[in-house]
Design a protein around this motif. Structure first.
Motif, PDB file in Angstrom:
ATOM      1  N   UNK A 506       0.832  -1.209   0.000  1.00 36.11           N
ATOM      2  CA  UNK A 506       0.000   0.000   0.000  1.00 36.11           C
ATOM      3  C   UNK A 506       0.865   1.258   0.000  1.00 36.11           C
ATOM      4  N   UNK A 507       1.896   1.272   0.830  1.00 34.24           N
ATOM      5  CA  UNK A 507       2.681   2.491   1.019  1.00 34.24           C
ATOM      6  C   UNK A 507       3.748   2.696  -0.050  1.00 34.24           C
ATOM      7  N   UNK A 508       4.201   1.615  -0.696  1.00 34.75           N
ATOM      8  CA  UNK A 508       5.263   1.743  -1.688  1.00 34.75           C
ATOM      9  C   UNK A 508       4.749   2.405  -2.982  1.00 34.75           C
ATOM     10  N   UNK A 509       5.600   3.220  -3.587  1.00 32.77           N
ATOM     11  CA  UNK A 509       5.273   3.854  -4.865  1.00 32.77           C
ATOM     12  C   UNK A 509       6.087   3.261  -6.013  1.00 32.77           C
ATOM     13  N   UNK A 510       7.094   2.456  -5.680  1.00 30.15           N
ATOM     14  CA  UNK A 510       7.938   1.801  -6.681  1.00 30.15           C
ATOM     15  C   UNK A 510       7.383   0.401  -6.943  1.00 30.15           C
ATOM     16  N   UNK A 511       7.002   0.112  -8.193  1.00 28.63           N
ATOM     17  CA  UNK A 511       6.364  -1.171  -8.498  1.00 28.63           C
ATOM     18  C   UNK A 511       7.321  -2.341  -8.295  1.00 28.63           C
ATOM     19  N   UNK A 512       8.636  -2.112  -8.438  1.00 31.17           N
ATOM     20  CA  UNK A 512       9.592  -3.193  -8.181  1.00 31.17           C
ATOM     21  C   UNK A 512       9.537  -3.612  -6.716  1.00 31.17           C
ATOM     22  N   UNK A 513       9.489  -2.620  -5.839  1.00 32.88           N
ATOM     23  CA  UNK A 513       9.381  -2.917  -4.407  1.00 32.88           C
ATOM     24  C   UNK A 513       8.039  -3.569  -4.095  1.00 32.88           C
ATOM     25  N   UNK A 514       6.979  -3.065  -4.726  1.00 36.04           N
ATOM     26  CA  UNK A 514       5.655  -3.659  -4.523  1.00 36.04           C
ATOM     27  C   UNK A 514       5.663  -5.136  -4.907  1.00 36.04           C
ATOM     28  N   UNK A 515       6.322  -5.464  -6.004  1.00 37.16           N
ATOM     29  CA  UNK A 515       6.351  -6.852  -6.459  1.00 37.16           C
ATOM     30  C   UNK A 515       7.148  -7.744  -5.508  1.00 37.16           C
ATOM     31  N   UNK A 516       8.178  -7.192  -4.867  1.00 35.72           N
ATOM     32  CA  UNK A 516       8.936  -7.972  -3.888  1.00 35.72           C
ATOM     33  C   UNK A 516       8.046  -8.335  -2.699  1.00 35.72           C
ATOM     34  N   UNK A 517       7.297  -7.343  -2.193  1.00 34.14           N
ATOM     35  CA  UNK A 517       6.393  -7.627  -1.068  1.00 34.14           C
ATOM     36  C   UNK A 517       5.231  -8.518  -1.508  1.00 34.14           C
ATOM     37  N   UNK A 518       4.822  -8.377  -2.770  1.00 36.87           N
ATOM     38  CA  UNK A 518       3.774  -9.232  -3.327  1.00 36.87           C
ATOM     39  C   UNK A 518       4.225 -10.691  -3.329  1.00 36.87           C
ATOM     40  N   UNK A 519       5.482 -10.940  -3.691  1.00 37.57           N
ATOM     41  CA  UNK A 519       6.020 -12.309  -3.687  1.00 37.57           C
ATOM     42  C   UNK A 519       6.028 -12.879  -2.268  1.00 37.57           C
ATOM     43  N   UNK A 520       6.435 -12.061  -1.290  1.00 40.51           N
ATOM     44  CA  UNK A 520       6.419 -12.512   0.108  1.00 40.51           C
ATOM     45  C   UNK A 520       4.996 -12.814   0.566  1.00 40.51           C
ATOM     46  N   UNK A 521       4.066 -11.931   0.188  1.00 38.13           N
ATOM     47  CA  UNK A 521       2.661 -12.120   0.543  1.00 38.13           C
ATOM     48  C   UNK A 521       2.141 -13.426  -0.050  1.00 38.13           C
ATOM     49  N   UNK A 522       2.500 -13.700  -1.307  1.00 39.07           N
ATOM     50  CA  UNK A 522       2.007 -14.899  -1.985  1.00 39.07           C
ATOM     51  C   UNK A 522       2.431 -16.180  -1.283  1.00 39.07           C
ATOM     52  N   UNK A 523       3.675 -16.221  -0.812  1.00 39.97           N
ATOM     53  CA  UNK A 523       4.172 -17.420  -0.141  1.00 39.97           C
ATOM     54  C   UNK A 523       3.333 -17.745   1.087  1.00 39.97           C
TER      55      UNK A 523
END
Length: 582
Positions: A506-523
């Motif tokens: 939610x707080x990140x504005x960089x999509x690369x960073x968002x995707x890193x947290x998205x991968x962690x969330x997915x696991x």
């Protein structure tokens, strides 16, 4: 005649040289021609062919990868017999799958508990400044919250008919003091009840003049945190005019979940940071733990006292704290990273690297998990000190085991052969015991998740954040009280990790960073669904081997068609379905 003999000699000599040349050529080149054929045939016979991007593919002849269409490469396997369930991989496959290992060792387990809270005013240093006389506010010298006031400072002026009457009674009593001294004493006492000092009362007696307005004086110093009156208000005796607090010392109040309380004690040290003061680390010892747990949030307040003489800490500042607790009952225990464990709900598995083997070879072993630490587990049984285990790329090892029909996460024995297609797997763990309402709520969160996944596919940062907010709200709405026993504790661990990663998205504005947290969330979300199940919903667990510099990344999808959320339109079809969860 002589000429004829010369030509015959030349002819026979040439023929002899040709025969000798052919014979020597046969000697020199026969093996070089025939050996490659034999070698190719031998190689084809003993070589397994795999895909550099999908190491789980195993073919008995060269060709194209059935997933991505790339040329297959030879993968030489160790054919020596070690164990029927052992998985051998050469160095190339090891690097492609990014498999990492560690040597198991014993250590003092240290549980790291992360707490979230905020700065609050010390309730013991908060006071109310009341009006001691009834009347009308004629003047306010303190006009806004946040203003600093000092003890003895005039904070308001009140017109009070009752005080005027009391002063008149005093002056009349002074005239009768020789006849009725007790009336004078009573008149003085009445004024003292209005908080007039002895000196003020003597001034009235001496001057013979009645004061129309009464000044209200601050009885303590501090910062005004609440202003209750305005000019012209009528107040009664005891009406609070202001609330003030001394902020030279403040509280840091943290929320401790029910599952965290066994590791938190009075006297434990909390190290914390503030969003408003990045880079600065503060600390304090716990002085109070709320004895009652909130029935709705299932949390208890934990308090530390912090000196704030510099005034840098302000009430309502957000704080993130960490408590490190030693586990006395698990002294000198084996601790392994969380990433090394494949957890099915019923079984916890690791892959052991077999020592003294020419090629890297792994075999699955079941272990018993103890206390969950920060990104690691205490192992109660199943591992010995000095053994080497895989900590990264274990899904690739397990996928190879499944495709080879060997014992794996989803196959306890090696009697069932798997195909190249991802197997359709029904949920295990607590699925059959999970409350139907909980499944429904988790399914609603999954539906919100799909919209967030689609936003990643579209590579739209704004839509990602908006969808993540809905996922966060849906997660918070899940009623954890529907779970009991171990399932309740497990969900709390999942929940904290999910909320942490979704808030970063939610707080990140960089999509690369968002995707890193998205991968962690997915696991973690995948593990949650595998553990508790969904409400009559099928989902596909999909994988892209090229995400994050070829380390790979997983996601969940409502459709089998690949739509890659880590690359979007640039590599929309890159990936495969690893698992179908019913």
């Amino acid at each position: 005649m002589e000429l004829k003999k010369v030509f015959l000699n030349i002819y026979f000599r040439s023929l002899l040289l040709l025969v000798i040349g052919l014979f020597m050529g046969w000697l020199l080149f026969y093996h070089s021609v025939t050996d490659p054929v034999n070698n190719v045939l031998q190689t084809d016979k003993n070589t397994v062919w795999t895909c550099s991007m999908h190491p789980q593919i195993r073919m008995d002849k060269p060709g194209l990868c059935p997933i991505c269409g790339m040329d297959l490469i030879p993968l030489v396997q160790n054919i020596s017999h070690i164990d029927d369930n052992a998985i051998a991989m050469n160095d190339e496959a090891l690097k492609l799958a990014d498999i990492q290992t560690i040597i198991v060792s014993k250590q003092q387990p240290l549980k790291e508990i992360r707490l979230y809270g905020k700065i609050q005013a010390d309730e013991r240093l908060t006071q109310t400044l009341p009006s001691h006389v009834p009347g009308r506010i004629e003047k306010l010298t303190v006009n806004f919250t946040g203003e600093q006031i000092q003890k003895g400072q005039v904070i308001a002026s009140i017109y009070s008919p009752e005080l005027i009457t009391a002063q008149q009674e005093l002056l009349e009593a002074v005239k009768m003091k020789d006849i009725q001294p007790r009336i004078l004493d009573a008149a003085r006492e009445k004024l003292s009840q209005f908080k007039l000092t002895k000196k003020q009362i003597e001034e009235i007696e001496t001057s013979g003049k009645i004061k129309t307005f009464f000044d209200v004086v601050a009885s303590s110093s501090g910062v005004v945190i609440k202003k209750n009156v305005t000019y012209g208000d009528y107040v009664k005796t005891g009406t609070p005019l202001y609330e003030v607090s001394d902020l030279n010392q403040v509280w840091a109040l943290f929320d401790a979940y029910e599952s965290d309380l066994p590791w938190i004690k009075i006297g434990s040290k909390i190290t914390f940071t503030l969003l408003a003061i990045p880079g600065k680390e503060l600390s304090g010892n716990i002085v109070f733990i709320d004895p009652v747990i909130d029935p709705l949030t299932r949390i208890a307040k934990v308090r530390i006292e912090v000196n704030n003489s510099a005034g840098t800490l302000k009430p309502e500042m957000l704080a993130t704290g960490v408590v490190k607790a030693k586990l006395a009952e698990s002294t000198n225990s084996i601790v392994i990273p969380q990433s090394a464990v494949l957890w099915t709900g019923k079984r916890s598995l690791v892959y052991i690297k077999i020592p003294n083997v020419a090629e890297p070879t792994f075999i699955m072993r079941e272990v018993t998990l103890g206390t969950y630490l920060q990104n690691s587990y205490v192992i109660l049984s199943g591992l010995n000190e000095g053994e080497e285990i895989a900590t990264n790329g274990i899904f690739s090892i397990d996928a190879a085991a499944q495709l080879s029909g060997k014992a794996s996460m989803m196959n306890e024995t090696n009697t069932t052969k798997q195909t190249n297609d991802s197997s359709q797997i029904k949920n295990s763990a607590f699925t059959n015991q999970t409350d139907i309402k909980f499944k429904k709520q988790l399914t609603e969160t999954y539906q919100k998740y799909i919209k967030m996944k689609d936003a990643f596919v579209a590579s739209d940062v704004k839509k990602i954040s908006d969808a993540a907010i809905l996922v966060n709200k849906s997660l918070s709405a899940i009623d954890r009280n529907l779970l009991k026993g171990d399932s309740h504790k497990i969900w709390l661990d999942y929940f904290k990790s999910l909320v942490k990663n979704i808030q970063h998205i939610i707080s990140e504005k960089d999509i690369k960073k968002q995707r890193e947290y998205f991968a962690n969330f997915n696991t973690v979300f995948y593990q949650s669904i595998r553990t508790f199940g969904l409400d009559a919903t099928k989902t596909y667990y999909q994988y892209c081997p090229m995400a994050f510099n070829n380390k790979g990344g997983y996601w969940l999808s409502e459709i089998k068609e690949i739509k890659n959320p880590y690359f979007g339109e640039t590599m929309l079809k890159c990936g495969e379905t690893r698992e179908t969860i019913k």
